[in-house]
Motif scaffolding. Structure first.
Motif, short mmCIF file in Angstrom:
data_model
loop_
_atom_site.label_atom_id
_atom_site.label_comp_id
_atom_site.label_asym_id
_atom_site.label_seq_id
_atom_site.Cartn_x
_atom_site.Cartn_y
_atom_site.Cartn_z
N SER A 298 0.83 -1.20 0.00
CA SER A 298 0.00 0.00 0.00
C SER A 298 0.87 1.26 0.00
O SER A 298 0.54 2.26 -0.64
CB SER A 298 -0.93 -0.01 1.21
OG SER A 298 -1.75 1.13 1.23
N MET A 299 1.99 1.20 0.73
CA MET A 299 2.92 2.32 0.75
C MET A 299 3.77 2.35 -0.52
O MET A 299 3.99 3.39 -1.13
CB MET A 299 3.83 2.25 1.98
CG MET A 299 3.16 2.69 3.27
SD MET A 299 1.98 1.43 3.84
CE MET A 299 1.13 2.38 5.10
N GLU A 300 4.24 1.17 -0.91
CA GLU A 300 5.11 1.07 -2.09
C GLU A 300 4.42 1.56 -3.36
O GLU A 300 5.06 2.15 -4.24
CB GLU A 300 5.57 -0.38 -2.28
CG GLU A 300 6.47 -0.89 -1.16
CD GLU A 300 6.61 -2.41 -1.18
OE1 GLU A 300 6.19 -3.04 -2.18
OE2 GLU A 300 7.14 -2.97 -0.19
N TYR A 301 3.11 1.34 -3.44
CA TYR A 301 2.34 1.75 -4.62
C TYR A 301 1.66 3.11 -4.41
O TYR A 301 0.76 3.47 -5.15
CB TYR A 301 1.33 0.68 -4.99
CG TYR A 301 1.94 -0.52 -5.69
CD1 TYR A 301 1.82 -0.69 -7.06
CD2 TYR A 301 2.65 -1.48 -4.98
CE1 TYR A 301 2.38 -1.78 -7.71
CE2 TYR A 301 3.22 -2.58 -5.61
CZ TYR A 301 3.09 -2.73 -6.97
OH TYR A 301 3.64 -3.81 -7.60
N ASN A 302 2.08 3.80 -3.36
CA ASN A 302 1.67 5.18 -3.13
C ASN A 302 0.18 5.35 -2.84
O ASN A 302 -0.41 6.39 -3.15
CB ASN A 302 2.05 6.06 -4.33
CG ASN A 302 2.60 7.40 -3.87
OD1 ASN A 302 3.24 7.50 -2.84
ND2 ASN A 302 2.33 8.43 -4.63
#
Length: 354
Positions: A298-302
């Motif tokens: 979720s963070m990695e894909y912004n």
């Protein structure tokens, strides 16, 4: 025809299994057990109605037997076993989803010798304060066939020496959520707070900081802000005598109303694991006031920003992230899969059981 028994008991799991239930009905002798862990209408029956889930074959009383996790686990261990034996159910496979107390029934079922499957396997936050972390790890290690949402979760299972019958199928939520995505232009006219994890609400300073962050955001964006009223969170708000200020407490919602609210929110503040998934599909950014997450994609894909609630200088950085988001439309939800999860699960179940 093979007999597949599903055991689910809480709001998020009913939602995530809703399309799987229907496909299991079409392809197997499917027996649906509702553990009753969530039994309030806004946490149970409303989702059966709205998502057109058929009536369970059996409903237990887990949530009414006592508030502690160990009361629930002892009840589940006995009642599920008694139900299977007394009703002569003879399942070829018993399927769990998620990380609630209900999935811990996988342990006694393993000891007796029943075959078990786990959907949403391989997730790890490494935060042992989370009862869910313990639950999902136990269920994974007690399962014979495991369905993971993302290749990273399969790699996690391999690290734990779980290597057989592990299948990457994408996230079950995609085919459910897509049916309810509003067609109109999002209004971006409010902020929604969804805080219900004990590792947040049981600690006074941490809960105060989250509430202060909500007020900070409301002021910065000049928007009304609402907070979902969860029993546990509300109890500690009162216990700590925390002033909500302009934050309005609102009742829990049906799934369609929840998605509609998230869709029209400028962003949400949520410590929910699943609260990092639907907003991504709705193109709504999420601020996550947690130290660890089992959904790093979720963070990695912004799609989300992990907020350090103990450092106010991170408040300003989170607003920079939100403003950048608004200007550049950065959300990428590819990590959730293509929406064919149900078909992939049925295919692998056929291969496994035959």
């Amino acid at each position: 025809m093979k007999t597949v028994l599903t055991i689910t008991g809480i709001r998020p799991d009913f939602i995530r299994m809703s399309e799987i239930f229907k496909k299991l009905d079409e392809n197997f002798n499917h027996i649906l057990i509702h553990t009753g862990q969530h039994y309030d209408s806004l946490l149970s029956s409303v989702f059966f109605d709205e998502l057109e889930i058929r009536k369970p074959n059996y409903t237990l009383n887990t949530g009414k037997t006592g508030g502690t996790h160990y009361h629930q686990l002892s009840y589940l261990s006995i009642e599920i076993m008694n139900l299977i034996k007394n009703e002569n159910l003879n399942p070829d496979l018993i399927i769990f989803l998620g990380d609630s107390n209900s999935v811990c029934a996988a342990l006694p079922l393993k000891k007796v010798g029943y075959k078990r499957g786990h959907i949403e396997a391989g997730m790890r936050s490494y935060d042992k304060r989370m009862l869910e972390e313990i639950n999902r790890t136990v269920c994974d290690h007690c399962s014979d066939i495991l369905f993971v949402y993302h290749p990273e979760y399969k790699n996690q299972l391999i690290k734990e020496n779980i290597v057989d019958n592990v299948y990457v199928v994408g996230n079950t939520i995609v085919e459910v959520c897509r049916k309810f995505i509003p067609k109109e232009t999002p209004k971006n006219n409010m902020i929604l707070i969804d805080i219900h994890r004990p590792e947040n609400y049981k600690y006074k300073e941490r809960l105060i900081n989250i509430i202060e962050y909500g007020k900070y955001c409301a002021k910065k964006f000049s928007l009304p802000i609402k907070m979902l009223k969860f029993h546990g969170t509300n109890k500690f708000l009162e216990k700590f005598n925390i002033d909500l200020g302009e934050i309005e407490l609102v009742d829990l919602m049906s799934y369609k109303n929840y998605l509609n609210t998230v869709y029209h929110s400028k962003f949400i503040i949520s410590d929910s694991g699943t609260g990092q998934e639907e907003p991504a599909l709705l193109n709504t950014p999420v601020i996550v006031p947690r130290d660890f997450t089992e959904r790093p994609q979720s963070m990695e894909y912004n799609c989300s920003y992990m907020l350090n609630v103990n450092h106010q200088n991170d408040f300003e950085r989170s607003l920079d992230w939100l403003n950048n988001h608004e200007n550049n439309n950065l959300i990428n939800c590819q990590w959730l899969g293509n929406g064919d999860t149900g078909d992939l699960i049925i295919k692998e179940l056929f291969n496994y059981l035959n």
